[in-house]
Design a protein around this motif. Structure first.
Motif, PDB file in Angstrom:
ATOM      1  N   SER A   1     -65.371  43.171  60.302  1.00  0.00           N
ATOM      2  CA  SER A   1     -63.914  43.083  60.504  1.00  0.00           C
ATOM      3  C   SER A   1     -63.505  41.881  61.340  1.00  0.00           C
ATOM      4  O   SER A   1     -62.441  41.305  61.135  1.00  0.00           O
ATOM      5  CB  SER A   1     -63.407  44.313  61.253  1.00  0.00           C
ATOM      6  OG  SER A   1     -63.882  45.472  60.680  1.00  0.00           O
ATOM      7  N   THR A   2     -64.379  41.519  62.289  1.00  0.00           N
ATOM      8  CA  THR A   2     -63.983  40.427  63.190  1.00  0.00           C
ATOM      9  C   THR A   2     -63.895  39.091  62.453  1.00  0.00           C
ATOM     10  O   THR A   2     -63.256  38.165  62.928  1.00  0.00           O
ATOM     11  CB  THR A   2     -64.956  40.287  64.385  1.00  0.00           C
ATOM     12  OG1 THR A   2     -66.248  39.926  63.900  1.00  0.00           O
ATOM     13  CG2 THR A   2     -65.059  41.584  65.167  1.00  0.00           C
ATOM     14  N   GLN A   3     -64.541  39.023  61.293  1.00  0.00           N
ATOM     15  CA  GLN A   3     -64.425  37.781  60.519  1.00  0.00           C
ATOM     16  C   GLN A   3     -63.227  37.794  59.575  1.00  0.00           C
ATOM     17  O   GLN A   3     -62.882  36.775  59.002  1.00  0.00           O
ATOM     18  CB  GLN A   3     -65.711  37.534  59.725  1.00  0.00           C
ATOM     19  CG  GLN A   3     -66.798  36.984  60.638  1.00  0.00           C
ATOM     20  CD  GLN A   3     -68.118  36.819  59.935  1.00  0.00           C
ATOM     21  OE1 GLN A   3     -68.222  37.027  58.728  1.00  0.00           O
ATOM     22  NE2 GLN A   3     -69.133  36.455  60.686  1.00  0.00           N
ATOM     23  N   LEU A   4     -62.613  38.947  59.422  1.00  0.00           N
ATOM     24  CA  LEU A   4     -61.483  39.042  58.493  1.00  0.00           C
ATOM     25  C   LEU A   4     -60.146  39.180  59.208  1.00  0.00           C
ATOM     26  O   LEU A   4     -59.128  38.698  58.720  1.00  0.00           O
ATOM     27  CB  LEU A   4     -61.677  40.227  57.535  1.00  0.00           C
ATOM     28  CG  LEU A   4     -62.900  40.172  56.619  1.00  0.00           C
ATOM     29  CD1 LEU A   4     -62.877  41.352  55.661  1.00  0.00           C
ATOM     30  CD2 LEU A   4     -62.956  38.868  55.843  1.00  0.00           C
ATOM     31  N   ILE A   5     -60.157  39.877  60.329  1.00  0.00           N
ATOM     32  CA  ILE A   5     -58.885  40.116  61.023  1.00  0.00           C
ATOM     33  C   ILE A   5     -58.746  39.129  62.184  1.00  0.00           C
ATOM     34  O   ILE A   5     -59.520  39.148  63.133  1.00  0.00           O
ATOM     35  CB  ILE A   5     -58.776  41.580  61.470  1.00  0.00           C
ATOM     36  CG1 ILE A   5     -58.875  42.475  60.218  1.00  0.00           C
ATOM     37  CG2 ILE A   5     -57.467  41.813  62.225  1.00  0.00           C
ATOM     38  CD1 ILE A   5     -58.775  43.934  60.473  1.00  0.00           C
TER      39      ILE A   5
ATOM     40  N   ILE B   1     -58.884  38.707  53.868  1.00  0.00           N
ATOM     41  CA  ILE B   1     -59.259  40.012  53.314  1.00  0.00           C
ATOM     42  C   ILE B   1     -59.265  39.946  51.788  1.00  0.00           C
ATOM     43  O   ILE B   1     -60.231  40.356  51.133  1.00  0.00           O
ATOM     44  CB  ILE B   1     -58.318  41.132  53.817  1.00  0.00           C
ATOM     45  CG1 ILE B   1     -58.503  41.339  55.326  1.00  0.00           C
ATOM     46  CG2 ILE B   1     -58.581  42.439  53.069  1.00  0.00           C
ATOM     47  CD1 ILE B   1     -57.507  42.287  55.956  1.00  0.00           C
ATOM     48  N   ALA B   2     -58.194  39.420  51.231  1.00  0.00           N
ATOM     49  CA  ALA B   2     -58.103  39.342  49.764  1.00  0.00           C
ATOM     50  C   ALA B   2     -59.286  38.545  49.206  1.00  0.00           C
ATOM     51  O   ALA B   2     -59.933  38.966  48.247  1.00  0.00           O
ATOM     52  CB  ALA B   2     -56.778  38.719  49.347  1.00  0.00           C
ATOM     53  N   ASN B   3     -59.592  37.409  49.827  1.00  0.00           N
ATOM     54  CA  ASN B   3     -60.711  36.578  49.366  1.00  0.00           C
ATOM     55  C   ASN B   3     -62.041  37.302  49.466  1.00  0.00           C
ATOM     56  O   ASN B   3     -62.848  37.254  48.549  1.00  0.00           O
ATOM     57  CB  ASN B   3     -60.820  35.300  50.206  1.00  0.00           C
ATOM     58  CG  ASN B   3     -59.889  34.243  49.679  1.00  0.00           C
ATOM     59  OD1 ASN B   3     -59.543  34.265  48.498  1.00  0.00           O
ATOM     60  ND2 ASN B   3     -59.455  33.360  50.545  1.00  0.00           N
ATOM     61  N   HIS B   4     -62.260  37.939  50.592  1.00  0.00           N
ATOM     62  CA  HIS B   4     -63.547  38.583  50.805  1.00  0.00           C
ATOM     63  C   HIS B   4     -63.842  39.639  49.737  1.00  0.00           C
ATOM     64  O   HIS B   4     -64.925  39.677  49.160  1.00  0.00           O
ATOM     65  CB  HIS B   4     -63.609  39.224  52.178  1.00  0.00           C
ATOM     66  CG  HIS B   4     -64.938  39.861  52.461  1.00  0.00           C
ATOM     67  ND1 HIS B   4     -66.002  39.145  52.939  1.00  0.00           N
ATOM     68  CD2 HIS B   4     -65.395  41.124  52.266  1.00  0.00           C
ATOM     69  CE1 HIS B   4     -67.046  39.942  53.049  1.00  0.00           C
ATOM     70  NE2 HIS B   4     -66.706  41.152  52.648  1.00  0.00           N
ATOM     71  N   PHE B   5     -62.865  40.488  49.478  1.00  0.00           N
ATOM     72  CA  PHE B   5     -63.125  41.595  48.557  1.00  0.00           C
ATOM     73  C   PHE B   5     -63.098  41.160  47.095  1.00  0.00           C
ATOM     74  O   PHE B   5     -63.636  41.841  46.235  1.00  0.00           O
ATOM     75  CB  PHE B   5     -62.158  42.755  48.830  1.00  0.00           C
ATOM     76  CG  PHE B   5     -62.465  43.458  50.113  1.00  0.00           C
ATOM     77  CD1 PHE B   5     -63.436  44.450  50.161  1.00  0.00           C
ATOM     78  CD2 PHE B   5     -61.829  43.111  51.291  1.00  0.00           C
ATOM     79  CE1 PHE B   5     -63.750  45.094  51.349  1.00  0.00           C
ATOM     80  CE2 PHE B   5     -62.134  43.744  52.487  1.00  0.00           C
ATOM     81  CZ  PHE B   5     -63.093  44.738  52.514  1.00  0.00           C
TER      82      PHE B   5
ATOM     83  N   PHE C   1     -60.344  48.682  64.712  1.00  0.00           N
ATOM     84  CA  PHE C   1     -59.975  48.364  66.104  1.00  0.00           C
ATOM     85  C   PHE C   1     -60.323  46.948  66.536  1.00  0.00           C
ATOM     86  O   PHE C   1     -59.637  46.382  67.371  1.00  0.00           O
ATOM     87  CB  PHE C   1     -60.673  49.399  67.002  1.00  0.00           C
ATOM     88  CG  PHE C   1     -60.510  49.306  68.485  1.00  0.00           C
ATOM     89  CD1 PHE C   1     -59.247  49.277  69.072  1.00  0.00           C
ATOM     90  CD2 PHE C   1     -61.627  49.302  69.316  1.00  0.00           C
ATOM     91  CE1 PHE C   1     -59.111  49.241  70.457  1.00  0.00           C
ATOM     92  CE2 PHE C   1     -61.503  49.269  70.701  1.00  0.00           C
ATOM     93  CZ  PHE C   1     -60.241  49.232  71.268  1.00  0.00           C
ATOM     94  N   ILE C   2     -61.367  46.344  65.972  1.00  0.00           N
ATOM     95  CA  ILE C   2     -61.820  45.057  66.499  1.00  0.00           C
ATOM     96  C   ILE C   2     -61.449  43.895  65.578  1.00  0.00           C
ATOM     97  O   ILE C   2     -61.349  44.044  64.361  1.00  0.00           O
ATOM     98  CB  ILE C   2     -63.341  45.050  66.779  1.00  0.00           C
ATOM     99  CG1 ILE C   2     -64.158  45.312  65.512  1.00  0.00           C
ATOM    100  CG2 ILE C   2     -63.670  46.093  67.843  1.00  0.00           C
ATOM    101  CD1 ILE C   2     -65.673  45.221  65.740  1.00  0.00           C
ATOM    102  N   ALA C   3     -61.252  42.758  66.197  1.00  0.00           N
ATOM    103  CA  ALA C   3     -60.848  41.560  65.465  1.00  0.00           C
ATOM    104  C   ALA C   3     -61.367  40.367  66.247  1.00  0.00           C
ATOM    105  O   ALA C   3     -62.172  40.541  67.164  1.00  0.00           O
ATOM    106  CB  ALA C   3     -59.319  41.534  65.356  1.00  0.00           C
ATOM    107  N   SER C   4     -60.942  39.160  65.870  1.00  0.00           N
ATOM    108  CA  SER C   4     -61.280  38.034  66.733  1.00  0.00           C
ATOM    109  C   SER C   4     -60.151  37.017  66.731  1.00  0.00           C
ATOM    110  O   SER C   4     -59.309  36.984  65.828  1.00  0.00           O
ATOM    111  CB  SER C   4     -62.611  37.400  66.335  1.00  0.00           C
ATOM    112  OG  SER C   4     -62.511  36.843  65.060  1.00  0.00           O
ATOM    113  N   ASP C   5     -60.126  36.215  67.787  1.00  0.00           N
ATOM    114  CA  ASP C   5     -59.088  35.185  67.892  1.00  0.00           C
ATOM    115  C   ASP C   5     -59.541  33.934  67.136  1.00  0.00           C
ATOM    116  O   ASP C   5     -60.619  33.924  66.536  1.00  0.00           O
ATOM    117  CB  ASP C   5     -58.739  34.909  69.369  1.00  0.00           C
ATOM    118  CG  ASP C   5     -59.864  34.238  70.139  1.00  0.00           C
ATOM    119  OD1 ASP C   5     -60.812  33.714  69.517  1.00  0.00           O
ATOM    120  OD2 ASP C   5     -59.799  34.244  71.387  1.00  0.00           O
TER     121      ASP C   5
END
Ligand code: ASP
Ligand code: MG
Length: 273
Positions: A118-122, A142-146, A159-163
């Motif tokens: 998730s941290t690479q997508l959000i 997200i669209a690209n990944h899936f 819950f987790i993401a990255s800046d």
């Protein structure tokens, strides 16, 4: 059809991780015992879920991740310093651990399931502990990944993401619901299901009102208002992404899956339709 499962940390783990970091920052060596408690919870869960012959890889992953948490706590303990940024890093392990364990469980049951980071997508801003999602960037990622993958079942830590610098952030307490809604909206899914520990949204707080009833169907607007008070069934920001896409959202009870639950959806033209 593709299914994306978003998981929270196991019950109570986020709080335990925060306590560890707090204890370490205050110079209490008891953070080690707390951490050990968290490690044991995960190791025991692996042992309960996965057959003995297939446990070892997951057990060592749990140990590796818990060692990383301990290293960070040692740093906090030595410096007696704890930033929101470091807290986000610590708590992120809760969702990493749960999602990795459940992925392993499914795979050992021969249910093919792909773990998604998730941290690479959000992508969010750097407002640690309550980071704000950059939807333009996130939706695209997200669209690209899936799009490029053929699996049918995906597992994501909530819950987790990255800046934008790749530093861990989190979406606010209870934020796994929000992660699920963000992914649902980005992928234009048919339905979002939030599996929780109550049978839906209620007309009143059941702790205060004895004849509080489950609401079978509710509009996004009403759900948003209700989610801000009383027994918090879903994290309020969850509604916004699904509302934008008109995605029906079911609140279901993990412990009573036969209960109908509550569906949050577009306002109907006339009552009951
Ligand atoms: N584990 C996080 C928390 O306890 C996120 C969640 O449960 O949705 O707040
Ligand atoms: Mg939750």
């Amino acid at each position: 059809d593709t299914t994306v499962v978003v998981v929270s940390a196991f019950g109570g783990i986020t709080d335990i991780l925060l306590q560890c970091s707090q204890l370490a920052a205050e110079g209490h060596e008891t953070y080690k015992e707390k951490l050990h408690e968290a490690e044991l919870r995960h190791l025991n869960t692996v042992k309960e879920l996965i057959t003995i012959t297939q446990q070892s890889a997951v057990l060592s992953l749990v140990k590796t991740l818990c060692n990383e948490i301990e290293d960070i706590c040692t740093g906090i303990f030595l410096l007696k310093e704890l930033s929101e940024r470091t807290k986000d890093r610590i708590v992120s392990y809760g969702e990493i651990l749960s999602s990795k364990i459940i992925t392993a469980k499914l795979n050992t049951d021969e249910i093919e399931c792909e773990w998604v980071n998730s941290t690479q997508l959000i992508t969010t801003n750097a407002n640690y502990s309550a980071a704000v999602v950059d939807f333009a960037v996130t939706n695209k990622k997200i669209a690209n990944h899936f799009k490029t993958i053929n699996s049918r079942l995906f597992m994501m830590p909530g819950f987790i993401a990255s800046d934008t610098n790749g530093v861990n952030t989190t979406l606010g307490r209870g934020g796994s619901d929000y992660t699920a809604a963000i992914v649902a909206a980005a992928l234009n899914v048919k339905v979002l299901e939030i599996w929780t520990d109550v049978s839906g949204m209620m007309t009143a707080d059941p702790r205060l009102v004895t004849n509080a009833k489950i609401i079978p169907q509710i509009s996004y607007q009403e759900a948003m208002e209700l989610s801000h008070f009383g027994a918090k069934v879903i994290y309020p920001p969850t509604i916004q992404p699904v509302r934008g896409k008109g995605i029906s959202t079911w609140i279901k009870n993990t412990f009573a899956p036969e209960d109908a639950g509550t569906v949050i959806q577009k306002e109907s033209d006339n009552n009951g339709n």
